[in-house]
Design a protein around this motif. Sequence first.
Motif, PDB file in Angstrom:
ATOM      1  N   CYS A  61       0.790   7.744  -1.262  1.00  0.00           N
ATOM      2  CA  CYS A  61       2.332   7.941  -0.773  1.00  0.00           C
ATOM      3  C   CYS A  61       3.079   6.634  -1.241  1.00  0.00           C
ATOM      4  O   CYS A  61       2.883   5.616  -1.251  1.00  0.00           O
ATOM      5  CB  CYS A  61       2.253   7.864   0.837  1.00  0.00           C
ATOM      6  SG  CYS A  61       4.084   7.975   1.573  1.00  0.00           S
ATOM      7  N   HIS A 100       5.759   5.695  -0.595  1.00  0.00           N
ATOM      8  CA  HIS A 100       6.272   4.905   0.517  1.00  0.00           C
ATOM      9  C   HIS A 100       5.679   3.329   0.808  1.00  0.00           C
ATOM     10  O   HIS A 100       6.274   2.633   1.229  1.00  0.00           O
ATOM     11  CB  HIS A 100       6.540   5.477   1.963  1.00  0.00           C
ATOM     12  CG  HIS A 100       7.660   6.722   1.641  1.00  0.00           C
ATOM     13  ND1 HIS A 100       7.449   7.981   2.391  1.00  0.00           N
ATOM     14  CD2 HIS A 100       8.732   6.887   0.972  1.00  0.00           C
ATOM     15  CE1 HIS A 100       8.373   8.679   1.989  1.00  0.00           C
ATOM     16  NE2 HIS A 100       9.247   8.150   1.276  1.00  0.00           N
ATOM     17  N   GLY A 101       4.410   3.727   0.440  1.00  0.00           N
ATOM     18  CA  GLY A 101       3.567   2.411   0.320  1.00  0.00           C
ATOM     19  C   GLY A 101       3.648   1.695   1.958  1.00  0.00           C
ATOM     20  O   GLY A 101       3.410   0.233   1.514  1.00  0.00           O
ATOM     21  N   CYS A 102       3.819   2.176   3.039  1.00  0.00           N
ATOM     22  CA  CYS A 102       3.894   1.195   3.952  1.00  0.00           C
ATOM     23  C   CYS A 102       2.711   0.281   4.094  1.00  0.00           C
ATOM     24  O   CYS A 102       1.474   1.033   3.954  1.00  0.00           O
ATOM     25  CB  CYS A 102       4.048   2.037   5.350  1.00  0.00           C
ATOM     26  SG  CYS A 102       5.408   3.125   5.122  1.00  0.00           S
ATOM     27  N   PHE A 158       0.779  -1.014   6.662  1.00  0.00           N
ATOM     28  CA  PHE A 158      -0.172  -0.791   7.602  1.00  0.00           C
ATOM     29  C   PHE A 158      -0.854   0.529   7.480  1.00  0.00           C
ATOM     30  O   PHE A 158      -1.444   1.050   8.346  1.00  0.00           O
ATOM     31  CB  PHE A 158       0.669  -0.493   8.956  1.00  0.00           C
ATOM     32  CG  PHE A 158       2.023   0.120   8.904  1.00  0.00           C
ATOM     33  CD1 PHE A 158       1.956   1.269   9.007  1.00  0.00           C
ATOM     34  CD2 PHE A 158       3.225  -0.661   9.140  1.00  0.00           C
ATOM     35  CE1 PHE A 158       3.196   2.096   8.962  1.00  0.00           C
ATOM     36  CE2 PHE A 158       4.360   0.033   8.669  1.00  0.00           C
ATOM     37  CZ  PHE A 158       4.381   1.413   8.888  1.00  0.00           C
ATOM     38  N   CYS A 159      -0.507   1.575   6.534  1.00  0.00           N
ATOM     39  CA  CYS A 159      -0.919   2.975   6.428  1.00  0.00           C
ATOM     40  C   CYS A 159      -2.358   3.098   6.660  1.00  0.00           C
ATOM     41  O   CYS A 159      -2.944   2.402   5.953  1.00  0.00           O
ATOM     42  CB  CYS A 159      -0.336   3.711   5.280  1.00  0.00           C
ATOM     43  SG  CYS A 159      -0.510   5.263   5.192  1.00  0.00           S
ATOM     44  N   PHE A 190      -3.003   3.123  -3.537  1.00  0.00           N
ATOM     45  CA  PHE A 190      -2.360   4.066  -2.770  1.00  0.00           C
ATOM     46  C   PHE A 190      -1.045   4.266  -3.038  1.00  0.00           C
ATOM     47  O   PHE A 190      -0.490   5.522  -2.815  1.00  0.00           O
ATOM     48  CB  PHE A 190      -2.799   3.589  -1.263  1.00  0.00           C
ATOM     49  CG  PHE A 190      -2.182   4.537  -0.251  1.00  0.00           C
ATOM     50  CD1 PHE A 190      -2.689   5.788   0.050  1.00  0.00           C
ATOM     51  CD2 PHE A 190      -0.983   4.130   0.459  1.00  0.00           C
ATOM     52  CE1 PHE A 190      -2.128   6.419   0.870  1.00  0.00           C
ATOM     53  CE2 PHE A 190      -0.428   4.882   1.473  1.00  0.00           C
ATOM     54  CZ  PHE A 190      -1.006   6.183   1.612  1.00  0.00           C
ATOM     55  N   ARG A 211       9.276   9.967   6.983  1.00  0.00           N
ATOM     56  CA  ARG A 211       9.823   8.627   6.862  1.00  0.00           C
ATOM     57  C   ARG A 211      11.003   8.835   5.629  1.00  0.00           C
ATOM     58  O   ARG A 211      11.615   7.729   5.247  1.00  0.00           O
ATOM     59  CB  ARG A 211       8.909   7.575   6.131  1.00  0.00           C
ATOM     60  CG  ARG A 211       8.290   6.670   7.351  1.00  0.00           C
ATOM     61  CD  ARG A 211       7.659   5.336   6.884  1.00  0.00           C
ATOM     62  NE  ARG A 211       7.390   4.439   7.949  1.00  0.00           N
ATOM     63  CZ  ARG A 211       6.371   4.812   9.029  1.00  0.00           C
ATOM     64  NH1 ARG A 211       5.824   5.915   8.739  1.00  0.00           N
ATOM     65  NH2 ARG A 211       6.162   4.013  10.062  1.00  0.00           N
TER      66      ARG A 211
HETATM   67  S1  SF4 Z   1       2.906   5.433   6.832  1.00  0.00           S
HETATM   68 FE1  SF4 Z   1       3.413   7.796   6.253  1.00  0.00          FE
HETATM   69  S2  SF4 Z   1       5.256   7.101   4.924  1.00  0.00           S
HETATM   70 FE2  SF4 Z   1       4.189   5.238   5.050  1.00  0.00          FE
HETATM   71  S3  SF4 Z   1       2.779   5.134   3.434  1.00  0.00           S
HETATM   72 FE3  SF4 Z   1       1.608   6.177   5.163  1.00  0.00          FE
HETATM   73  S4  SF4 Z   1       1.810   8.304   4.688  1.00  0.00           S
HETATM   74 FE4  SF4 Z   1       3.547   7.242   3.346  1.00  0.00          FE
END
Ligand code: SF4
Length: 385
Positions: free
Chosen positions: A49, A51-53, A55-56, A72, A132
């Motif tokens: 993803c 968005h690479g949050c 904490f994901c 990731f 997101r």
């Molecule tokens: S929490 Fe959701 S938006 Fe953020 S990296 Fe993970 S899958 Fe992507």
Amino acid sequence: MTLHPPPSSLYFPRRATFITYQPKTVLNKSKRADHWFWTRYSAYPYIGCQHGCEFCYCRERKYSPYDDPNDFAYTIKIKENAPELLRRALGRCPVDLVFTGDYQPLERKFQVSRRMLEVCHDLGFPVFVLERNPGVLRDLDLIASINQRAPSVVAFSIISTPDSPNYDRVRQIEHLAPPPEKRFAAMAQFAKAGLLTGTCMMPILPGMCDDDANLEAVVRWTADHGGKFVLASGLTLSDQQKNYFLGVLGQRFPDLLALYGTLYPQGSYSPAGGWQWPRIALKIRELCEKYGIRDRVPRPIIPTDKRALNKRIVERLAEKLYTLELANASSYRVWAYRKAAWAVDDLEQDIGLVYRTMGLKGLQGIESVGSSLGLEIERIIKELG
Ligand code: SF4
């Protein structure tokens, strides 16, 4: 364990690599709907993803194909045949809610999410889209059309607002995703189009998102933008994802390391006793009541579904079991409600017909229901009319 310190990606993002491939399957099926999102199926177009949050949980070993969790956010696998696989698989399934959609930036080019939604539209399956990225607005018309036939949900993952005390910190943790104010603006558009929408406040990060000011800001912004619920849960940390996230904290917010060390000691997946759940959950419930929304997702149900009443009853029983969990009730009581909810969900007949033909005895004869829960179900049936 190989240590993977997080890169300084906040300042030097890498160029993403896209890899197309053809998986053999795309649809995950459960025996029954879960009690959080009410989805029974899930199907996703991408792995990784952008968005690479930080904490994901998808960086966990069991979800991620990458040895290095840094990959990731920058190496994305595209299931190019996902729409065809989905059409074939759903064609053999009873209609129920499908968790799908992924609007990370590459969706603009590859459009696999859109084509999967078109399949759900053609086959009459309702969808739950959790985002997101306000890019989901591109498909508002398509999702609104699905919603006309089969009530659907578009929820936004939001854990902070510009009014929140730690907004700047949270923005650094999810710096590759569009800011929450844009997600709230998108929420307002979906609400205006008649969709059930709201916030999934997941995960509530200890020391950053769990203060009352932030909880209230998220609930207030949700209600102000037409959202109908705030569904919240805590942070889980496991194997390489835990190592990665603690590395991020050490690099950017070392003052939080001691707290996380206490909450997530070696081998612990969810926060240990010191954290404030269920106080936080009860605070969110209180705030949701104050702003006229809910702390659970209302179950989307197709009105013509012959088991619509069963589903409404399951929703009530699940709500009760969540309340019992928050009240720290005995696990025996919690499990009694959970098993009764599952049994009603598994019942093939319309429970209203069972009640009309056999009365209370018919309800009490359902597996795992028994006499007192039979009475409770009778009360719910009368309430729902
Ligand atoms: S929490 Fe959701 S938006 Fe953020 S990296 Fe993970 S899958 Fe992507």
